[in-house]
Design a protein around this motif. Structure first.
Motif, PDB file in Angstrom:
ATOM      1  N   GLY A  84       0.756  -1.208  -0.130  1.00  0.00           N
ATOM      2  CA  GLY A  84       0.012   0.039   0.036  1.00  0.00           C
ATOM      3  C   GLY A  84       0.824   1.357   0.028  1.00  0.00           C
ATOM      4  O   GLY A  84       1.994   1.271   0.438  1.00  0.00           O
ATOM      5  N   ILE A  85       0.342   2.308  -0.569  1.00  0.00           N
ATOM      6  CA  ILE A  85       0.869   3.586  -0.460  1.00  0.00           C
ATOM      7  C   ILE A  85       0.014   4.557   0.321  1.00  0.00           C
ATOM      8  O   ILE A  85      -1.209   4.427   0.569  1.00  0.00           O
ATOM      9  CB  ILE A  85       1.226   4.059  -1.656  1.00  0.00           C
ATOM     10  N   SER A  86       0.811   5.650   0.649  1.00  0.00           N
ATOM     11  CA  SER A  86      -0.200   6.740   1.199  1.00  0.00           C
ATOM     12  C   SER A  86       0.686   8.135   0.937  1.00  0.00           C
ATOM     13  O   SER A  86       1.823   8.319   1.059  1.00  0.00           O
ATOM     14  CB  SER A  86       0.356   6.677   2.886  1.00  0.00           C
ATOM     15  N   ARG A  87      -0.282   8.861   0.303  1.00  0.00           N
ATOM     16  CA  ARG A  87       0.285  10.176  -0.355  1.00  0.00           C
ATOM     17  C   ARG A  87      -0.581  11.255   0.254  1.00  0.00           C
ATOM     18  O   ARG A  87      -1.512  11.695  -0.451  1.00  0.00           O
ATOM     19  CB  ARG A  87       0.329  10.098  -1.897  1.00  0.00           C
ATOM     20  N   PRO A  88      -0.408  11.778   1.557  1.00  0.00           N
ATOM     21  CA  PRO A  88      -1.364  12.943   1.885  1.00  0.00           C
ATOM     22  C   PRO A  88      -1.061  14.048   1.141  1.00  0.00           C
ATOM     23  O   PRO A  88      -0.125  14.296   0.556  1.00  0.00           O
ATOM     24  CB  PRO A  88      -0.739  13.037   3.446  1.00  0.00           C
ATOM     25  N   GLY A  89      -2.262  14.895   1.156  1.00  0.00           N
ATOM     26  CA  GLY A  89      -2.016  16.132   0.342  1.00  0.00           C
ATOM     27  C   GLY A  89      -3.655  16.967   0.547  1.00  0.00           C
ATOM     28  O   GLY A  89      -4.615  16.282   0.558  1.00  0.00           O
ATOM     29  N   PRO A  90      -3.645  18.036   0.291  1.00  0.00           N
ATOM     30  CA  PRO A  90      -4.811  18.978   0.340  1.00  0.00           C
ATOM     31  C   PRO A  90      -5.893  18.547  -0.927  1.00  0.00           C
ATOM     32  O   PRO A  90      -5.327  18.254  -2.004  1.00  0.00           O
ATOM     33  CB  PRO A  90      -4.376  20.340   0.147  1.00  0.00           C
ATOM     34  N   THR A  91      -6.854  18.495  -0.569  1.00  0.00           N
ATOM     35  CA  THR A  91      -7.928  17.831  -1.658  1.00  0.00           C
ATOM     36  C   THR A  91      -8.161  18.784  -2.681  1.00  0.00           C
ATOM     37  O   THR A  91      -8.185  18.167  -3.875  1.00  0.00           O
ATOM     38  CB  THR A  91      -9.326  17.530  -1.012  1.00  0.00           C
ATOM     39  N   LEU A  92      -8.128  20.138  -2.822  1.00  0.00           N
ATOM     40  CA  LEU A  92      -8.375  21.032  -3.715  1.00  0.00           C
ATOM     41  C   LEU A  92      -7.130  20.777  -4.747  1.00  0.00           C
ATOM     42  O   LEU A  92      -7.390  20.545  -5.852  1.00  0.00           O
ATOM     43  CB  LEU A  92      -8.370  22.497  -3.221  1.00  0.00           C
ATOM     44  N   THR A  93      -6.168  20.536  -4.298  1.00  0.00           N
ATOM     45  CA  THR A  93      -4.881  20.500  -5.349  1.00  0.00           C
ATOM     46  C   THR A  93      -4.499  18.988  -5.426  1.00  0.00           C
ATOM     47  O   THR A  93      -3.560  18.772  -6.191  1.00  0.00           O
ATOM     48  CB  THR A  93      -3.699  21.314  -4.921  1.00  0.00           C
ATOM     49  N   TYR A  94      -4.940  18.063  -5.058  1.00  0.00           N
ATOM     50  CA  TYR A  94      -4.516  16.796  -5.152  1.00  0.00           C
ATOM     51  C   TYR A  94      -4.633  16.185  -6.353  1.00  0.00           C
ATOM     52  O   TYR A  94      -5.494  16.023  -7.128  1.00  0.00           O
ATOM     53  CB  TYR A  94      -5.643  15.897  -4.145  1.00  0.00           C
ATOM     54  N   PRO A  95      -3.551  15.763  -7.013  1.00  0.00           N
ATOM     55  CA  PRO A  95      -3.526  15.299  -8.422  1.00  0.00           C
ATOM     56  C   PRO A  95      -4.333  14.352  -8.686  1.00  0.00           C
ATOM     57  O   PRO A  95      -4.390  13.266  -7.913  1.00  0.00           O
ATOM     58  CB  PRO A  95      -1.989  15.116  -8.610  1.00  0.00           C
ATOM     59  N   ARG A  96      -4.936  14.195  -9.850  1.00  0.00           N
ATOM     60  CA  ARG A  96      -6.158  13.087 -10.177  1.00  0.00           C
ATOM     61  C   ARG A  96      -5.093  11.804 -10.187  1.00  0.00           C
ATOM     62  O   ARG A  96      -5.657  10.776  -9.933  1.00  0.00           O
ATOM     63  CB  ARG A  96      -7.031  13.583 -11.419  1.00  0.00           C
ATOM     64  N   GLY A  97      -3.769  11.937 -11.047  1.00  0.00           N
ATOM     65  CA  GLY A  97      -3.154  10.766 -10.963  1.00  0.00           C
ATOM     66  C   GLY A  97      -2.920  10.016  -9.779  1.00  0.00           C
ATOM     67  O   GLY A  97      -2.729   8.845  -9.733  1.00  0.00           O
ATOM     68  N   ALA A  98      -2.628  11.010  -8.599  1.00  0.00           N
ATOM     69  CA  ALA A  98      -2.339  10.307  -7.340  1.00  0.00           C
ATOM     70  C   ALA A  98      -3.449   9.591  -6.644  1.00  0.00           C
ATOM     71  O   ALA A  98      -3.294   8.632  -6.184  1.00  0.00           O
ATOM     72  CB  ALA A  98      -1.812  11.410  -6.429  1.00  0.00           C
ATOM     73  N   TRP A  99      -4.670  10.312  -6.842  1.00  0.00           N
ATOM     74  CA  TRP A  99      -5.909   9.663  -6.474  1.00  0.00           C
ATOM     75  C   TRP A  99      -6.078   8.265  -7.182  1.00  0.00           C
ATOM     76  O   TRP A  99      -6.097   7.097  -6.511  1.00  0.00           O
ATOM     77  CB  TRP A  99      -7.129  10.499  -6.621  1.00  0.00           C
ATOM     78  N   ASP A 100      -5.759   8.359  -8.549  1.00  0.00           N
ATOM     79  CA  ASP A 100      -6.057   7.053  -9.302  1.00  0.00           C
ATOM     80  C   ASP A 100      -5.073   5.847  -8.726  1.00  0.00           C
ATOM     81  O   ASP A 100      -5.297   4.862  -8.854  1.00  0.00           O
ATOM     82  CB  ASP A 100      -5.907   7.333 -10.925  1.00  0.00           C
ATOM     83  N   ALA A 101      -3.619   6.408  -8.558  1.00  0.00           N
ATOM     84  CA  ALA A 101      -2.542   5.580  -8.177  1.00  0.00           C
ATOM     85  C   ALA A 101      -3.134   4.916  -6.760  1.00  0.00           C
ATOM     86  O   ALA A 101      -2.945   3.578  -6.584  1.00  0.00           O
ATOM     87  CB  ALA A 101      -1.287   5.979  -8.083  1.00  0.00           C
ATOM     88  N   MET A 102      -3.742   5.736  -5.938  1.00  0.00           N
ATOM     89  CA  MET A 102      -4.110   5.187  -4.582  1.00  0.00           C
ATOM     90  C   MET A 102      -5.222   4.251  -4.575  1.00  0.00           C
ATOM     91  O   MET A 102      -5.121   2.932  -4.184  1.00  0.00           O
ATOM     92  CB  MET A 102      -4.484   6.466  -3.877  1.00  0.00           C
ATOM     93  N   ILE A 103      -6.101   4.470  -5.570  1.00  0.00           N
ATOM     94  CA  ILE A 103      -7.123   3.234  -5.785  1.00  0.00           C
ATOM     95  C   ILE A 103      -6.781   2.077  -6.321  1.00  0.00           C
ATOM     96  O   ILE A 103      -6.968   1.036  -5.862  1.00  0.00           O
ATOM     97  CB  ILE A 103      -8.244   4.019  -6.635  1.00  0.00           C
ATOM     98  N   GLU A 104      -5.780   2.497  -7.376  1.00  0.00           N
ATOM     99  CA  GLU A 104      -5.518   1.136  -7.877  1.00  0.00           C
ATOM    100  C   GLU A 104      -4.619   0.145  -7.017  1.00  0.00           C
ATOM    101  O   GLU A 104      -4.886  -1.046  -7.024  1.00  0.00           O
ATOM    102  CB  GLU A 104      -4.212   1.856  -9.126  1.00  0.00           C
ATOM    103  N   ILE A 105      -3.550   0.939  -6.157  1.00  0.00           N
ATOM    104  CA  ILE A 105      -2.658   0.008  -5.446  1.00  0.00           C
ATOM    105  C   ILE A 105      -3.365  -0.274  -4.028  1.00  0.00           C
ATOM    106  O   ILE A 105      -3.186  -1.541  -3.653  1.00  0.00           O
ATOM    107  CB  ILE A 105      -1.467   0.714  -5.345  1.00  0.00           C
ATOM    108  N   ASN A 106      -3.876   0.525  -3.494  1.00  0.00           N
ATOM    109  CA  ASN A 106      -4.723   0.160  -2.174  1.00  0.00           C
ATOM    110  C   ASN A 106      -5.926  -0.645  -2.276  1.00  0.00           C
ATOM    111  O   ASN A 106      -6.190  -1.311  -1.335  1.00  0.00           O
ATOM    112  CB  ASN A 106      -4.757   1.329  -1.413  1.00  0.00           C
ATOM    113  N   LEU A 107      -6.697  -0.330  -3.320  1.00  0.00           N
ATOM    114  CA  LEU A 107      -7.907  -1.151  -3.310  1.00  0.00           C
ATOM    115  C   LEU A 107      -8.187  -2.086  -4.338  1.00  0.00           C
ATOM    116  O   LEU A 107      -8.533  -3.247  -4.054  1.00  0.00           O
ATOM    117  CB  LEU A 107      -9.139   0.076  -3.395  1.00  0.00           C
ATOM    118  N   SER A 108      -7.960  -1.749  -5.665  1.00  0.00           N
ATOM    119  CA  SER A 108      -7.967  -2.464  -6.721  1.00  0.00           C
ATOM    120  C   SER A 108      -7.149  -3.695  -6.967  1.00  0.00           C
ATOM    121  O   SER A 108      -7.598  -4.851  -6.892  1.00  0.00           O
ATOM    122  CB  SER A 108      -8.044  -1.859  -8.070  1.00  0.00           C
ATOM    123  N   ALA A 109      -6.008  -3.301  -6.034  1.00  0.00           N
ATOM    124  CA  ALA A 109      -5.087  -4.669  -6.224  1.00  0.00           C
ATOM    125  C   ALA A 109      -5.323  -5.536  -5.195  1.00  0.00           C
ATOM    126  O   ALA A 109      -5.182  -6.786  -5.448  1.00  0.00           O
ATOM    127  CB  ALA A 109      -3.648  -4.005  -5.979  1.00  0.00           C
TER     128      ALA A 109
END
Ligand code: NDP
Length: 251
Positions: A84-109
């Protein structure tokens, strides 16, 4: 028993790998970089048992890597889905790519690890996913991480129902454990070591072995009537109501 441990070369996953090898189990580790694994285990003086260790280098988001692990396992009695990975950051500027990677590794995998292992699970197999207290508690700047961990907890409940009684499916929800993942967040100033310590009723940070102990229990027949559960292992962190301001007398 043969157990697949994703993210098993470092941190919590490594503690699970080590403990399982010490118990005489066969372990198939899947991790991005498995090169340091043998050396680390030798530092633990765990030379005996390394012949029961199979290492697969690759990304858990790649189902062909998971398939390779299952082939090498030749029958899977247990899985610890820990990568799993953890990439904290403010929601307004959170990169969509970082959201997708988080879903991919932490949940879909986690979902795919279960699916790929399904044909080779032995009768009574146990699947343990590593969630987080962020799956049930709110933390600023952790929207993506929290969403994935809440997702993992929903996933294990539904998989447990779908596959009972053949396969047990549970999660462990760790509090703060001093691993590289947490060290990165400490060095970025996202969390404060002493604040966390002060807020932890058990008065110490968690160790990776605290989580490995819970995982070992959920993999073992001692938990044979437990499925669809989330076992919180956090030194009392989530049970505490008033945080550091609670100074009620203790007997
Ligand atoms: P670490 O970063 O110490 O270890 C995670 C391991 O997983 C690393 O070896 C990492 O490889 C590997 N990994 C990450 N992404 C992938 C990927 N896509 N494919 C293959 N391997 C991957 O983290 P922890 O041990 O702290 O965390 C393990 C799990 O526990 C995570 O799911 C985390 O969310 C959860 N957790 C941790 C807590 C803590 O306080 N430490 C608290 C609550 C939950 P590499 O380093 O090369 O990227």
């Amino acid at each position: 028993m043969t157990v697949i441990v994703t993210g098993g070369a470092r941190g919590i996953g490594l503690a699970c790998t080590r403990q399982l090898l010490e118990r005489g189990e066969r372990v198939v580790v899947v991790d991005q970089d498995v090169a340091p694994l043998d050396r680390t285990l030798q530092e633990f003086r765990l030379t005996e048992g390394l012949d029961r260790l199979v290492a697969v280098s690759g990304d858990v988001a790649d189902t062909s890597v998971l398939s390779e692990a299952c082939e090498l396992a030749r029958g899977v009695d247990g899985v610890v889905a820990c990568a799993g990975i953890s990439r904290p950051g403010p929601t307004l500027t959170y990169p969509r790519g970082a959201w997708d990677a988080m879903i991919e590794i932490n949940l879909s995998a986690v979902f795919e690890t279960f699916r790929v292992a399904l044909p080779v699970f032995t009768e009574g197999a146990s699947f343990v996913a590593i969630s987080s207290i962020s799956g049930s508690q709110g933390f600023s700047g952790r929207a993506a991480y929290s969403a994935t961990k809440a997702g993992v907890e929903g996933l294990v409940r539904s998989l447990a129902i779908e596959y009972a009684p053949r396969i047990r499916v549970n999660a462990v929800s760790p509090g703060y454990i001093m691993t590289d993942l947490v060290r990165q967040n400490l060095s970025r100033g996202v969390i404060d070591e002493n604040e966390i310590l002060d807020r932890t009723p058990m008065g110490r940070w968690g160790e990776a072995s605290d989580i490995a102990d819970a995982v070992e229990f959920l993999l073992s027949p001692k938990s044979s009537w437990i499925t669809g559960s989330v076992l919180t292992v956090d030194g009392g962190w989530t049970a505490l109501g008033l945080g550091g301001s609670d100074r009620a007398p203790r007997s």
